[in-house]
Design an enzyme around this catalytic site. Structure first.
Site, PDB file in Angstrom:
ATOM      1  N   CYS A  25       0.801  -1.230   0.000  1.00 29.92           N
ATOM      2  CA  CYS A  25       0.000   0.000   0.000  1.00 29.92           C
ATOM      3  C   CYS A  25       0.831   1.276   0.000  1.00 29.92           C
ATOM      4  CB  CYS A  25      -0.981   0.001   1.170  1.00 29.92           C
ATOM      5  SG  CYS A  25      -2.269  -1.253   0.975  1.00 29.92           S
ATOM      6  N   HIS A  29      -2.571   3.315  -5.300  1.00 28.12           N
ATOM      7  CA  HIS A  29      -3.594   2.323  -5.644  1.00 28.12           C
ATOM      8  C   HIS A  29      -4.949   2.899  -5.250  1.00 28.12           C
ATOM      9  CE1 HIS A  29      -2.859   1.697  -1.384  1.00 28.12           C
ATOM     10  NE2 HIS A  29      -4.022   1.077  -1.307  1.00 28.12           N
ATOM     11  N   HIS A  31      -9.374   2.254  -4.105  1.00 29.47           N
ATOM     12  CA  HIS A  31     -10.411   1.426  -3.489  1.00 29.47           C
ATOM     13  C   HIS A  31     -11.788   1.923  -3.905  1.00 29.47           C
ATOM     14  CE1 HIS A  31      -7.568  -0.490  -0.734  1.00 29.47           C
ATOM     15  NE2 HIS A  31      -7.061   0.706  -0.521  1.00 29.47           N
ATOM     16  N   HIS A  75     -12.979   9.824  -7.083  1.00 26.18           N
ATOM     17  CA  HIS A  75     -12.014   9.872  -8.176  1.00 26.18           C
ATOM     18  C   HIS A  75     -10.888  10.875  -7.920  1.00 26.18           C
ATOM     19  CE1 HIS A  75     -15.025   7.392 -10.127  1.00 26.18           C
ATOM     20  NE2 HIS A  75     -14.042   6.986 -10.921  1.00 26.18           N
ATOM     21  N   GLU A 136     -13.165  -0.304   3.131  1.00 27.38           N
ATOM     22  CA  GLU A 136     -12.130  -0.138   2.110  1.00 27.38           C
ATOM     23  C   GLU A 136     -12.167  -1.287   1.105  1.00 27.38           C
ATOM     24  OE1 GLU A 136      -8.077   1.372   3.223  1.00 27.38           O
ATOM     25  OE2 GLU A 136      -7.535  -0.683   2.690  1.00 27.38           O
TER      26      GLU A 136
END
Length: 150
Positions: A25, A29, A31, A75, A136
């Site tokens: 992590c 990345h 979720h 986003h 998450e």
């Protein structure tokens, strides 16, 4: 009069990176977050009130959460503002990407604390934030409960 809890759920897509983390992590990345917002209050008893019987109109709660959480975070990519990711964040911003530089490590735990503060400020008088659950992944979530956070 009975105090009632109501819950509204939201989803949004957010990217992040955990600076200094010793696992995967640390990489950028994303979720598909699921946020459950539970408030508590007494249903309106005034028979002349257009929201008779409601603790809070779900639409009003939706407006608060969308404006404070969903719209800014959906986003977007969230970075800890005190990390070397600043160069990447600035490059992304310069190219039209939505970037949030948080004053915390953007873990689910810290995000749910941030969200609680933002939502609490916007709730009408007589309505309290009871809890938040920020999922998450399908198997992992952070939960904030008012009774444990004076």
């Amino acid at each position: 009069m009975a105090r009632i809890r109501i819950t509204k759920e939201f989803t949004f897509e957010t990217g992040h990176a955990l600076f200094g983390y010793d696992g995967k992590c640390r990489n950028v990345h994303g979720h598909s977050y699921h946020l459950s917002v539970t408030v508590i209050g007494t249903p309106i008893q005034d028979t002349g009130h257009k929201k008779l019987g409601m603790v809070i109109d779900f639409g009003d709660l939706k407006t608060i959460v969308k404006e404070e959480i969903v719209d800014p975070f959906d986003h977007a990519t969230v970075f800890n503002g005190n990390t070397p990711h600043l160069a990447l964040a600035n490059t992304l911003k310069e190219n039209g990407h939505k970037v949030i530089l948080a004053d915390y490590q953007p873990t689910s735990e810290n995000m749910v604390i941030d969200f609680a503060h933002k939502i609490r400020k916007r709730l009408p008088e007589g309505i309290q934030l009871h809890s938040l659950k920020l999922r998450e992944t399908g198997t992992a979530y952070a939960e904030w409960v008012a009774s444990e956070n004076s």
